[in-house]
Design a protein around this motif. Structure first.
Motif, PDB file in Angstrom:
ATOM      1  N   GLU A   1      28.176  76.656  37.090  1.00  0.00           N
ATOM      2  CA  GLU A   1      27.285  76.497  35.937  1.00  0.00           C
ATOM      3  C   GLU A   1      27.930  76.789  34.592  1.00  0.00           C
ATOM      4  OE1 GLU A   1      22.892  76.733  37.250  1.00  0.00           O
ATOM      5  OE2 GLU A   1      23.599  78.804  37.282  1.00  0.00           O
ATOM      6  N   ARG A   2      29.248  77.087  34.568  1.00  0.00           N
ATOM      7  CA  ARG A   2      29.834  77.368  33.256  1.00  0.00           C
ATOM      8  C   ARG A   2      31.310  77.051  33.127  1.00  0.00           C
ATOM      9  NH1 ARG A   2      29.516  81.461  36.832  1.00  0.00           N
ATOM     10  NH2 ARG A   2      30.454  83.494  36.407  1.00  0.00           N
ATOM     11  N   ILE A   3      32.020  76.693  34.183  1.00  0.00           N
ATOM     12  CA  ILE A   3      33.434  76.364  34.043  1.00  0.00           C
ATOM     13  C   ILE A   3      33.587  74.907  33.636  1.00  0.00           C
ATOM     14  CG2 ILE A   3      33.823  75.641  36.429  1.00  0.00           C
ATOM     15  CD1 ILE A   3      36.572  77.079  36.235  1.00  0.00           C
ATOM     16  N   HIS A   4      34.564  74.644  32.792  1.00  0.00           N
ATOM     17  CA  HIS A   4      34.817  73.263  32.352  1.00  0.00           C
ATOM     18  C   HIS A   4      35.549  72.502  33.453  1.00  0.00           C
ATOM     19  CE1 HIS A   4      35.581  69.871  29.784  1.00  0.00           C
ATOM     20  NE2 HIS A   4      34.949  70.461  28.779  1.00  0.00           N
TER      21      HIS A   4
ATOM     22  N   LEU B   1      45.945  85.207  35.504  1.00  0.00           N
ATOM     23  CA  LEU B   1      47.079  84.701  34.743  1.00  0.00           C
ATOM     24  C   LEU B   1      46.960  83.196  34.494  1.00  0.00           C
ATOM     25  CD1 LEU B   1      49.907  85.139  33.493  1.00  0.00           C
ATOM     26  CD2 LEU B   1      50.867  84.748  35.780  1.00  0.00           C
ATOM     27  N   PHE B   2      46.633  82.437  35.531  1.00  0.00           N
ATOM     28  CA  PHE B   2      46.541  80.985  35.377  1.00  0.00           C
ATOM     29  C   PHE B   2      45.354  80.583  34.502  1.00  0.00           C
ATOM     30  CE2 PHE B   2      49.503  80.481  38.995  1.00  0.00           C
ATOM     31  CZ  PHE B   2      50.307  79.496  38.448  1.00  0.00           C
ATOM     32  N   LEU B   3      44.236  81.276  34.619  1.00  0.00           N
ATOM     33  CA  LEU B   3      43.102  80.958  33.754  1.00  0.00           C
ATOM     34  C   LEU B   3      43.428  81.274  32.300  1.00  0.00           C
ATOM     35  CD1 LEU B   3      40.065  82.139  35.909  1.00  0.00           C
ATOM     36  CD2 LEU B   3      40.818  79.797  35.469  1.00  0.00           C
ATOM     37  N   LYS B   4      44.155  82.358  32.087  1.00  0.00           N
ATOM     38  CA  LYS B   4      44.589  82.705  30.736  1.00  0.00           C
ATOM     39  C   LYS B   4      45.503  81.612  30.185  1.00  0.00           C
ATOM     40  CE  LYS B   4      44.798  86.086  27.553  1.00  0.00           C
ATOM     41  NZ  LYS B   4      43.592  86.677  26.906  1.00  0.00           N
ATOM     42  N   LEU B   5      46.401  81.146  31.015  1.00  0.00           N
ATOM     43  CA  LEU B   5      47.314  80.084  30.606  1.00  0.00           C
ATOM     44  C   LEU B   5      46.562  78.787  30.332  1.00  0.00           C
ATOM     45  CD1 LEU B   5      50.247  79.089  30.217  1.00  0.00           C
ATOM     46  CD2 LEU B   5      50.299  78.593  32.675  1.00  0.00           C
ATOM     47  N   ILE B   6      45.673  78.420  31.217  1.00  0.00           N
ATOM     48  CA  ILE B   6      44.892  77.194  31.042  1.00  0.00           C
ATOM     49  C   ILE B   6      44.074  77.254  29.761  1.00  0.00           C
ATOM     50  CG2 ILE B   6      42.970  75.843  32.004  1.00  0.00           C
ATOM     51  CD1 ILE B   6      44.047  76.697  34.809  1.00  0.00           C
ATOM     52  N   ASN B   7      43.544  78.432  29.463  1.00  0.00           N
ATOM     53  CA  ASN B   7      42.675  78.593  28.293  1.00  0.00           C
ATOM     54  C   ASN B   7      43.423  78.453  26.974  1.00  0.00           C
ATOM     55  OD1 ASN B   7      39.880  79.072  27.608  1.00  0.00           O
ATOM     56  ND2 ASN B   7      40.525  81.043  26.759  1.00  0.00           N
TER      57      ASN B   7
ATOM     58  N   VAL C   1      38.401  77.009  29.133  1.00  0.00           N
ATOM     59  CA  VAL C   1      37.990  77.238  30.516  1.00  0.00           C
ATOM     60  C   VAL C   1      36.474  77.139  30.637  1.00  0.00           C
ATOM     61  CG1 VAL C   1      37.860  78.976  32.349  1.00  0.00           C
ATOM     62  CG2 VAL C   1      40.015  78.602  31.139  1.00  0.00           C
ATOM     63  N   ARG C   2      35.771  77.601  29.613  1.00  0.00           N
ATOM     64  CA  ARG C   2      34.319  77.602  29.656  1.00  0.00           C
ATOM     65  C   ARG C   2      33.756  76.473  28.808  1.00  0.00           C
ATOM     66  NH1 ARG C   2      30.350  82.659  30.218  1.00  0.00           N
ATOM     67  NH2 ARG C   2      28.364  81.584  29.896  1.00  0.00           N
TER      68      ARG C   2
ATOM     69  N   GLU D   1      26.503  72.549  26.122  1.00  0.00           N
ATOM     70  CA  GLU D   1      26.726  71.950  27.438  1.00  0.00           C
ATOM     71  C   GLU D   1      26.151  72.827  28.544  1.00  0.00           C
ATOM     72  OE1 GLU D   1      30.864  69.461  26.644  1.00  0.00           O
ATOM     73  OE2 GLU D   1      30.942  71.625  26.997  1.00  0.00           O
ATOM     74  N   GLU D   2      26.299  74.131  28.399  1.00  0.00           N
ATOM     75  CA  GLU D   2      25.758  75.036  29.406  1.00  0.00           C
ATOM     76  C   GLU D   2      24.234  75.014  29.411  1.00  0.00           C
ATOM     77  OE1 GLU D   2      25.941  79.745  30.778  1.00  0.00           O
ATOM     78  OE2 GLU D   2      27.417  78.950  29.355  1.00  0.00           O
ATOM     79  N   LEU D   3      23.623  74.976  28.243  1.00  0.00           N
ATOM     80  CA  LEU D   3      22.170  75.006  28.159  1.00  0.00           C
ATOM     81  C   LEU D   3      21.533  73.724  28.692  1.00  0.00           C
ATOM     82  CD1 LEU D   3      21.615  76.768  24.702  1.00  0.00           C
ATOM     83  CD2 LEU D   3      21.229  77.724  26.987  1.00  0.00           C
TER      84      LEU D   3
END
Length: 430
Positions: free
Chosen positions: A121-124, A383-389, A394-395, A400-402
């Motif tokens: 419900e919140r990851i891109h 680490l990978f989410l930090k890099l991707i962001n 990432v979110r 879009e969430e609403l």
């Protein structure tokens, strides 16, 4: 045709059929998660499952399998077998390398599906594709090499993880915890005073059917790990799998009736799954009664873990960490307590647990391997989410969430509307 050829042919059929059962579990993940989340995010769940299967299989083919089962380097990773070519002669099995790859591919797809639910419900979508590549191509294969590949450092120490309580579930569960913490809770899940709001599941019957499909597939998950249709432990593995799942579900029915004064359906669903996760490491090595105890402990622990996450304002919509991270940890350690020498010998291992005269050695190895795998999954995911962001969000955006990821990201609702049209022009995107 001699008896060896017949036996190898039966083994090949057995492994392919059980691999198909494990792949069917993706349908279970899809229904379970779609039922647990809100209607506006059901398509998003399905799309992530398709990413798991498609990208997961391709990345594991190109280099994940090589890192996991290639020629060992220092007990840490493999270095041959990229795209199933090169030196794989050390993989001495009664089935072809292609058949073995298919079975292992089904496992890697299951790992990433565990993380999927924790960030629902919140990851891109873009970020999820990139993380799937990291998990299936690096995080899981290296951890798997340590425990399952000949020459892996935990394999050499004697760690037992028959079908993956540690390699798949604890790793996936702690990776899911890191992802949920990194991405943050859903809008409106927690109040300023720290109290949690209930986000009602959209379709509990759908989630229940998903759980039943997962339960069915688990017989392939565990029994198929014999890699042989003639292995004498298949029946015992199936029985311990059934008993642990039943104990996990039954205990959750009784425990939630006592604790909440009503049987809580999502908890009961997850209780049965927790029992399945817990028995996965030791299904071939523990007795029927031990399987019941393991399943029961996993079921109760899952409830407490779910409450703990909410108290820490960590949002895990489907209970990925309580079900997989906690139960996978319990199941891994339980092998060090309940493994029996006679059962372990049938399954090809000679180790037995603390309660059966084995001393502390096996339990110590299990604990060491568990801690290592959990830290690896949590740290590498963060680490990978930090890099991707750093180069794509990432979110998803607030708008879009609403409105929901189905319309906001994929441009289509899960359920068609009888009247009206969807105007996407005014949605703010990141």
């Amino acid at each position: 045709m001699n008896l060896t050829d017949v036996s190898n042919g039966l083994d090949t059929i057995w492994v392919i059929l059980t691999a198909a059962m494990i792949l069917l579990m993706e349908g279970g993940f899809a229904l379970l998660e779609a039922g647990f989340v809100r209607q506006k995010n059901a398509v998003s769940i399905i799309m992530k499952v398709f990413v798991d299967i498609t990208f997961g299989a391709l990345i594991f083919y190109f280099f994940g399998f090589a890192l996991m089962y290639g020629v060992d380097n220092f007990g840490l990773f493999g270095s041959s077998g990229f795209m199933m070519h090169g030196n794989l002669g050390h993989l001495v099995t009664n089935i072809s390398h292609d058949t073995y790859w298919l079975f292992q591919c089904a496992f890697v797809i299951a790992v990433i599906s565990i993380v999927s639910g924790a960030v629902a419900e919140r990851i891109h979508f873009r970020a999820y594709i990139l993380y799937t590549i990291a998990m299936t191509g690096l995080i899981y294969p290296i951890a798997g090499h340590w425990i399952w590949a000949t020459g892996g450092w935990l394999y050499n120490l004697g760690m037992i993880d028959f079908a993956g309580s540690a390699v798949i579930h604890a790793l996936g569960g702690f990776s899911a915890l890191a992802a949920a913490m990194f991405i943050g809770p859903r809008i409106g899940k927690f109040n300023e005073d720290g109290s949690a709001n209930i986000v009602p599941p959209s379709n509990l019957p759908l989630a229940s059917v998903g759980a039943f499909i997962l339960w069915f597939g688990w017989f392939g998950f565990n029994s198929g790990s014999t890699l042989s249709a003639t292995n004498g432990s298949i029946g015992h593995i199936a029985v311990t799998t059934m008993l642990a799942a039943s104990a996990g579900g039954a205990v959750c029915i009784l425990f939630t009736m006592f604790r909440y004064h009503k049987a809580d359906p999502p908890m009961v669903i997850n209780g049965a799954l927790a029992g399945l996760v817990g028995i996965t490491a030791g299904c071939a090595f523990v007795s029927d009664n031990a399987a019941i105890l393991i399943g029961a402990v996993c079921g109760v622990s899952m409830v407490f873990a779910t409450e703990f996450l909410e108290s820490r304002k960590i949002d895990d919509p489907v209970g990925a960490f309580p079900v997989h991270g906690i139960s996978g940890s319990i199941g891994t350690l339980a092998v060090g307590l309940f493994a029996q020498k006679d059962l372990a010998s049938v399954a090809g291992k000679g180790y037995y647990g603390l309660f059966y005269g084995g001393g502390w050695s096996l339990l110590g190895v299990q604990a060491l391997g568990l801690v290592t795998v959990c830290i690896w999954g949590f740290a590498l995911t963060w680490l990978f989410l930090k890099l991707i962001n750093t180069f794509t969000n990432v979110r998803v955006s607030r708008d879009e969430e609403l409105i929901g990821l189905d319309v906001g990201i994929h441009g289509v609702p899960a359920y068609s509307q009888e009247h009206g049209f969807i105007d996407l022009k005014h949605i703010k995107r990141d």
